[in-house]
Scaffold this motif. Structure first.
Motif, PDB file in Angstrom:
ATOM      1  N   TRP A  35      37.798  27.790  47.288  1.00 35.05           N
ATOM      2  CA  TRP A  35      38.891  27.594  46.712  1.00 35.05           C
ATOM      3  C   TRP A  35      39.416  28.811  45.800  1.00 35.05           C
ATOM      4  CZ3 TRP A  35      41.199  27.805  41.786  1.00 35.05           C
ATOM      5  CH2 TRP A  35      42.405  27.265  41.686  1.00 35.05           C
ATOM      6  N   VAL A  36      38.409  29.359  44.821  1.00 33.34           N
ATOM      7  CA  VAL A  36      38.783  30.434  44.173  1.00 33.34           C
ATOM      8  C   VAL A  36      38.932  31.705  45.185  1.00 33.34           C
ATOM      9  CG1 VAL A  36      37.711  32.408  42.759  1.00 33.34           C
ATOM     10  CG2 VAL A  36      37.366  30.065  42.377  1.00 33.34           C
ATOM     11  N   GLU A  37      38.130  32.076  46.261  1.00 33.41           N
ATOM     12  CA  GLU A  37      38.693  33.122  47.353  1.00 33.41           C
ATOM     13  C   GLU A  37      39.937  32.878  47.811  1.00 33.41           C
ATOM     14  OE1 GLU A  37      35.386  33.198  49.969  1.00 33.41           O
ATOM     15  OE2 GLU A  37      33.999  34.020  48.437  1.00 33.41           O
ATOM     16  N   THR A  38      40.277  31.640  48.193  1.00 29.86           N
ATOM     17  CA  THR A  38      41.820  31.624  48.734  1.00 29.86           C
ATOM     18  C   THR A  38      42.792  31.501  47.755  1.00 29.86           C
ATOM     19  OG1 THR A  38      40.820  30.052  50.245  1.00 29.86           O
ATOM     20  CG2 THR A  38      43.048  29.692  49.957  1.00 29.86           C
ATOM     21  N   PHE A  39      42.639  31.062  46.473  1.00 31.25           N
ATOM     22  CA  PHE A  39      43.549  31.105  45.387  1.00 31.25           C
ATOM     23  C   PHE A  39      43.926  32.539  45.029  1.00 31.25           C
ATOM     24  CE2 PHE A  39      44.416  30.766  40.703  1.00 31.25           C
ATOM     25  CZ  PHE A  39      45.770  30.113  40.865  1.00 31.25           C
ATOM     26  N   LEU A  40      42.777  33.641  45.095  1.00 26.08           N
ATOM     27  CA  LEU A  40      43.074  34.925  44.541  1.00 26.08           C
ATOM     28  C   LEU A  40      43.255  35.748  45.921  1.00 26.08           C
ATOM     29  CD1 LEU A  40      40.083  35.250  42.093  1.00 26.08           C
ATOM     30  CD2 LEU A  40      42.518  34.784  41.533  1.00 26.08           C
ATOM     31  N   ASP A  41      43.387  35.124  47.005  1.00 26.52           N
ATOM     32  CA  ASP A  41      43.747  36.019  48.249  1.00 26.52           C
ATOM     33  C   ASP A  41      45.524  36.624  47.897  1.00 26.52           C
ATOM     34  OD1 ASP A  41      45.463  36.267  51.010  1.00 26.52           O
ATOM     35  OD2 ASP A  41      42.952  36.399  51.270  1.00 26.52           O
ATOM     36  N   PRO A  42      45.402  37.846  48.134  1.00 27.42           N
ATOM     37  CA  PRO A  42      46.488  38.654  47.610  1.00 27.42           C
ATOM     38  C   PRO A  42      47.806  38.184  48.638  1.00 27.42           C
ATOM     39  CG  PRO A  42      45.107  40.154  48.433  1.00 27.42           C
ATOM     40  CD  PRO A  42      44.357  38.883  48.177  1.00 27.42           C
ATOM     41  N   TYR A  43      47.591  37.654  49.753  1.00 28.10           N
ATOM     42  CA  TYR A  43      48.510  37.459  50.680  1.00 28.10           C
ATOM     43  C   TYR A  43      48.795  35.808  50.919  1.00 28.10           C
ATOM     44  CZ  TYR A  43      47.394  42.245  51.996  1.00 28.10           C
ATOM     45  OH  TYR A  43      47.198  43.487  51.841  1.00 28.10           O
ATOM     46  N   ASP A  44      47.704  35.058  50.796  1.00 29.50           N
ATOM     47  CA  ASP A  44      47.813  33.751  50.808  1.00 29.50           C
ATOM     48  C   ASP A  44      47.752  32.781  49.646  1.00 29.50           C
ATOM     49  OD1 ASP A  44      48.699  33.674  53.679  1.00 29.50           O
ATOM     50  OD2 ASP A  44      46.335  34.235  54.202  1.00 29.50           O
ATOM     51  N   GLY A  45      47.154  33.425  48.500  1.00 25.41           N
ATOM     52  CA  GLY A  45      46.803  32.667  47.344  1.00 25.41           C
ATOM     53  C   GLY A  45      48.051  32.696  46.535  1.00 25.41           C
ATOM     54  N   GLY A  46      47.731  32.474  45.041  1.00 25.66           N
ATOM     55  CA  GLY A  46      48.746  32.269  44.141  1.00 25.66           C
ATOM     56  C   GLY A  46      48.942  31.095  43.858  1.00 25.66           C
ATOM     57  N   ILE A  47      49.873  30.860  42.674  1.00 18.51           N
ATOM     58  CA  ILE A  47      50.423  29.574  42.317  1.00 18.51           C
ATOM     59  C   ILE A  47      50.861  28.620  43.401  1.00 18.51           C
ATOM     60  CG2 ILE A  47      51.700  28.378  40.438  1.00 18.51           C
ATOM     61  CD1 ILE A  47      49.430  29.918  39.424  1.00 18.51           C
ATOM     62  N   ASP A  48      51.820  29.381  44.270  1.00 18.24           N
ATOM     63  CA  ASP A  48      52.463  28.653  45.378  1.00 18.24           C
ATOM     64  C   ASP A  48      51.910  28.852  46.625  1.00 18.24           C
ATOM     65  OD1 ASP A  48      53.699  31.237  45.660  1.00 18.24           O
ATOM     66  OD2 ASP A  48      55.469  30.794  44.824  1.00 18.24           O
ATOM     67  N   GLY A  49      51.177  29.608  46.835  1.00 23.93           N
ATOM     68  CA  GLY A  49      50.245  29.874  48.300  1.00 23.93           C
ATOM     69  C   GLY A  49      51.083  31.024  49.021  1.00 23.93           C
ATOM     70  N   THR A  50      51.639  31.595  48.375  1.00 24.98           N
ATOM     71  CA  THR A  50      52.574  32.639  49.025  1.00 24.98           C
ATOM     72  C   THR A  50      52.030  34.188  48.705  1.00 24.98           C
ATOM     73  OG1 THR A  50      54.292  32.948  47.466  1.00 24.98           O
ATOM     74  CG2 THR A  50      54.730  31.698  49.639  1.00 24.98           C
ATOM     75  N   GLY A  51      50.831  34.267  47.974  1.00 23.00           N
ATOM     76  CA  GLY A  51      50.153  35.486  47.447  1.00 23.00           C
ATOM     77  C   GLY A  51      50.524  35.628  46.075  1.00 23.00           C
ATOM     78  N   TRP A  52      49.637  36.531  45.540  1.00 20.94           N
ATOM     79  CA  TRP A  52      50.033  37.034  44.353  1.00 20.94           C
ATOM     80  C   TRP A  52      50.885  38.057  44.296  1.00 20.94           C
ATOM     81  CZ3 TRP A  52      48.370  34.742  39.971  1.00 20.94           C
ATOM     82  CH2 TRP A  52      47.479  33.900  39.974  1.00 20.94           C
ATOM     83  N   PRO A  53      51.876  37.876  43.164  1.00 16.56           N
ATOM     84  CA  PRO A  53      53.125  39.089  43.272  1.00 16.56           C
ATOM     85  C   PRO A  53      52.485  40.292  42.366  1.00 16.56           C
ATOM     86  CG  PRO A  53      53.087  37.068  41.449  1.00 16.56           C
ATOM     87  CD  PRO A  53      52.175  36.868  42.346  1.00 16.56           C
ATOM     88  N   PHE A  54      53.131  41.487  42.965  1.00 18.20           N
ATOM     89  CA  PHE A  54      52.593  42.542  41.957  1.00 18.20           C
ATOM     90  C   PHE A  54      53.346  42.226  40.681  1.00 18.20           C
ATOM     91  CE2 PHE A  54      53.533  44.417  46.248  1.00 18.20           C
ATOM     92  CZ  PHE A  54      52.087  45.117  46.419  1.00 18.20           C
TER      93      PHE A  54
END
Length: 125
Positions: A35-54
């Motif tokens: 879960w942590v690895e997916t949540f922090l994925d730069p492309y597929d993670g983030g709050i809404d699952g679209t990656g972490w924004p710059f």
């Protein structure tokens, strides 16, 4: 348009969870790491699952959503975030000292997970 390479900001994450009764800690630990690895994925993670924004900010509180995604987790007790200052030092952040509750990404930064530790409140890991 200007094209620039992203700067990868490595982080280590330590999570302490409280388990639901009869939860399997080994299974919860494995699911929580994924879960942590997916949540922090730069492309597929983030709050809404679209990656972490710059220029995004990672907050320890963001990990609370793990409770709804992993049935064996009753509560997220603590999260410590460790920015990797020296990439050649492979020592996990929790062995180097106290972590932080936020990681702030600069203009061109993307998160990259390095080490993940998941422990139960009872001390199992």
């Amino acid at each position: 348009p200007i094209v620039r390479l992203a700067t990868l900001k490595e982080v280590d994450v330590s999570v302490v969870v409280r388990l639901r009764p009869n939860a399997n800690m080994i299974q919860v630990r494995d699911l929580a790491r994924m879960w942590v690895e997916t949540f922090l994925d730069p492309y597929d993670g983030g709050i809404d699952g679209t990656g972490w924004p710059f220029r995004g900010t990672l907050y320890a509180q963001d990990f609370g959503r793990m409770v709804t995604d992993i049935t064996g987790v009753r509560h997220v007790v603590d999260v410590q975030l460790y920015e990797v200052e020296e990439p050649e030092d492979t020592t996990p952040g929790w062995e180097r000292g106290e972590g932080a509750k936020t990681v702030v990404l600069e203009e061109h930064d993307l998160l990259v997970i390095r080490h993940v530790r998941v422990q139960s409140e009872e001390g199992e890991s």
